[in-house]
Write an enzyme that holds these catalytic residues in place. Sequence first.
Site, mmCIF file in Angstrom:
data_model
loop_
_atom_site.group_PDB
_atom_site.id
_atom_site.type_symbol
_atom_site.label_atom_id
_atom_site.label_comp_id
_atom_site.label_asym_id
_atom_site.label_seq_id
_atom_site.Cartn_x
_atom_site.Cartn_y
_atom_site.Cartn_z
ATOM 1 N N LYS A 12 -73.803 96.315 -0.922
ATOM 2 C CA LYS A 12 -74.194 96.012 -2.464
ATOM 3 C C LYS A 12 -75.454 97.243 -1.775
ATOM 4 O O LYS A 12 -76.092 96.193 -0.519
ATOM 5 C CB LYS A 12 -74.272 95.569 -2.358
ATOM 6 C CG LYS A 12 -75.540 94.111 -2.875
ATOM 7 C CD LYS A 12 -76.422 93.944 -2.562
ATOM 8 C CE LYS A 12 -77.023 93.107 -2.560
ATOM 9 N NZ LYS A 12 -78.966 93.379 -2.001
ATOM 10 N N GLY A 98 -80.008 92.786 4.241
ATOM 11 C CA GLY A 98 -80.042 93.104 2.859
ATOM 12 C C GLY A 98 -79.207 93.396 2.231
ATOM 13 O O GLY A 98 -78.673 93.865 0.784
ATOM 14 N N GLY A 102 -72.217 88.571 3.321
ATOM 15 C CA GLY A 102 -72.426 85.991 3.187
ATOM 16 C C GLY A 102 -71.809 86.418 1.839
ATOM 17 O O GLY A 102 -70.551 85.798 0.984
ATOM 18 N N SER A 103 -72.185 87.100 0.592
ATOM 19 C CA SER A 103 -72.188 86.335 -0.919
ATOM 20 C C SER A 103 -70.925 87.236 -1.361
ATOM 21 O O SER A 103 -70.462 86.535 -1.608
ATOM 22 C CB SER A 103 -73.504 87.217 -1.546
ATOM 23 O OG SER A 103 -74.653 86.755 -1.459
ATOM 24 N N ASP A 136 -77.109 86.134 -5.441
ATOM 25 C CA ASP A 136 -76.597 87.466 -6.383
ATOM 26 C C ASP A 136 -74.544 87.069 -5.610
ATOM 27 O O ASP A 136 -73.650 88.023 -5.696
ATOM 28 C CB ASP A 136 -77.035 88.458 -5.478
ATOM 29 C CG ASP A 136 -77.137 88.288 -3.980
ATOM 30 O OD1 ASP A 136 -76.165 86.661 -3.118
ATOM 31 O OD2 ASP A 136 -77.600 88.838 -2.556
HETATM 32 O O1 C5P Z 1 -79.916 82.488 -3.869
HETATM 33 P P1 C5P Z 1 -80.411 83.114 -2.858
HETATM 34 O O2 C5P Z 1 -79.104 82.053 -1.476
HETATM 35 O O3 C5P Z 1 -79.597 84.074 -2.301
HETATM 36 O O4 C5P Z 1 -81.555 82.940 -1.821
HETATM 37 C C1 C5P Z 1 -81.716 83.123 -1.325
HETATM 38 C C2 C5P Z 1 -84.047 82.410 -0.580
HETATM 39 O O5 C5P Z 1 -83.975 83.533 -1.688
HETATM 40 C C3 C5P Z 1 -83.856 81.251 -2.056
HETATM 41 O O6 C5P Z 1 -83.786 80.395 -0.991
HETATM 42 C C4 C5P Z 1 -85.251 81.353 -2.515
HETATM 43 O O7 C5P Z 1 -86.125 81.246 -1.636
HETATM 44 C C5 C5P Z 1 -84.853 83.174 -2.914
HETATM 45 N N1 C5P Z 1 -84.977 83.723 -4.207
HETATM 46 C C6 C5P Z 1 -85.854 83.578 -5.602
HETATM 47 N N2 C5P Z 1 -85.179 84.260 -6.391
HETATM 48 C C7 C5P Z 1 -83.930 84.408 -6.737
HETATM 49 C C8 C5P Z 1 -82.934 84.566 -5.904
HETATM 50 C C9 C5P Z 1 -83.251 84.444 -4.426
HETATM 51 O O8 C5P Z 1 -86.683 82.961 -4.904
HETATM 52 N N3 C5P Z 1 -83.878 85.044 -8.015
#
Ligand code: C5P
Length: 281
Positions: A12, A98, A102-103, A136
């Site tokens: 994405k 970015g 992985g997601s 995500d």
């Molecule tokens: O949830 P995910 O593993 O994708 O997020 C990676 C890091 O990005 C989280 O540990 C957090 O520090 C930050 N993040 C955030 N707010 C979000 C999504 C991600 O602070 N809505």
Amino acid sequence: MSSVIHERAYAKVNLWLEILGRRQDGFHQLETVMHEIDLADDVQLELADDFQFHVDDATVGTGEDNLAVKALRALERAMGRKFCCHITLGKRIPAGAGLGGGSSDAAAVLRGLNRLFKLDLSVLQMEEIAGEFGSDTSFFVRGQTAMCRGRGELIEPIELNRSFFLVLVFPGIHVATGPIFQALHLTDTPQSPYDFLNGLSTNDVPVVRSSLFNRLEEAAMRVHTDLAAILGPLKSRGFIMSGSGSTMFSLTSNRRAAEKLAAAIARDLDLKTQVVLSAVR
Ligand code: C5P
């Protein structure tokens, strides 16, 4: 019954991304439009007597930390049973870029397990399970284009009646998401997505291009000064960063314009580029 299932895990870009605040749980309140592009990992799932996980890229970990394995474990918890299978990932989406690779792999594993084991889970059920191990991840269950809010897990699909040609530029810098969010200076005056969404709904590509926005850009450039040097010249050509970086992109309405732009960037700035279309599932 077929014992082998294939899923495409599309990458994405964030066409628009604003941060509305920091939450009690440490995450951030997002408002972002995610858009799947035709750059994808291949995910193969095969019925077996044990669980094995293989990736064709030795730089990618294959342990319990990998989001694809987390997806399998979350589904096992939700269903109260084991899913013996062999999962093989063919990586095409660069990591730390970015692009949500992985997601997307994790969501593809959920979709694939749902088909392989005939679980009959709804999209909403898979989105809920995906939300347990990423912000995500839920978006990628349905994919396409959506406004994502909350932590990223509240999804409102956006129907597009056209696709875009996107020029991706890879600076080759691996960016970890957490530190970018931590470095962010929160704004009291968040941007409205109104113009951008209006451009999308009226198929006005120049408006869409000129209203692309990413609040994380400034923080990413402070954390990675090498990225700032690359983003500067790209910004003046209408590029923005995707997610927490480091991929930059711009969009056009036709392939010729995209290829011309990509060639100019590769020539003038000596950067790796790729032209992709919006994904069609
Ligand atoms: O949830 P995910 O593993 O994708 O997020 C990676 C890091 O990005 C989280 O540990 C957090 O520090 C930050 N993040 C955030 N707010 C979000 C999504 C991600 O602070 N809505």
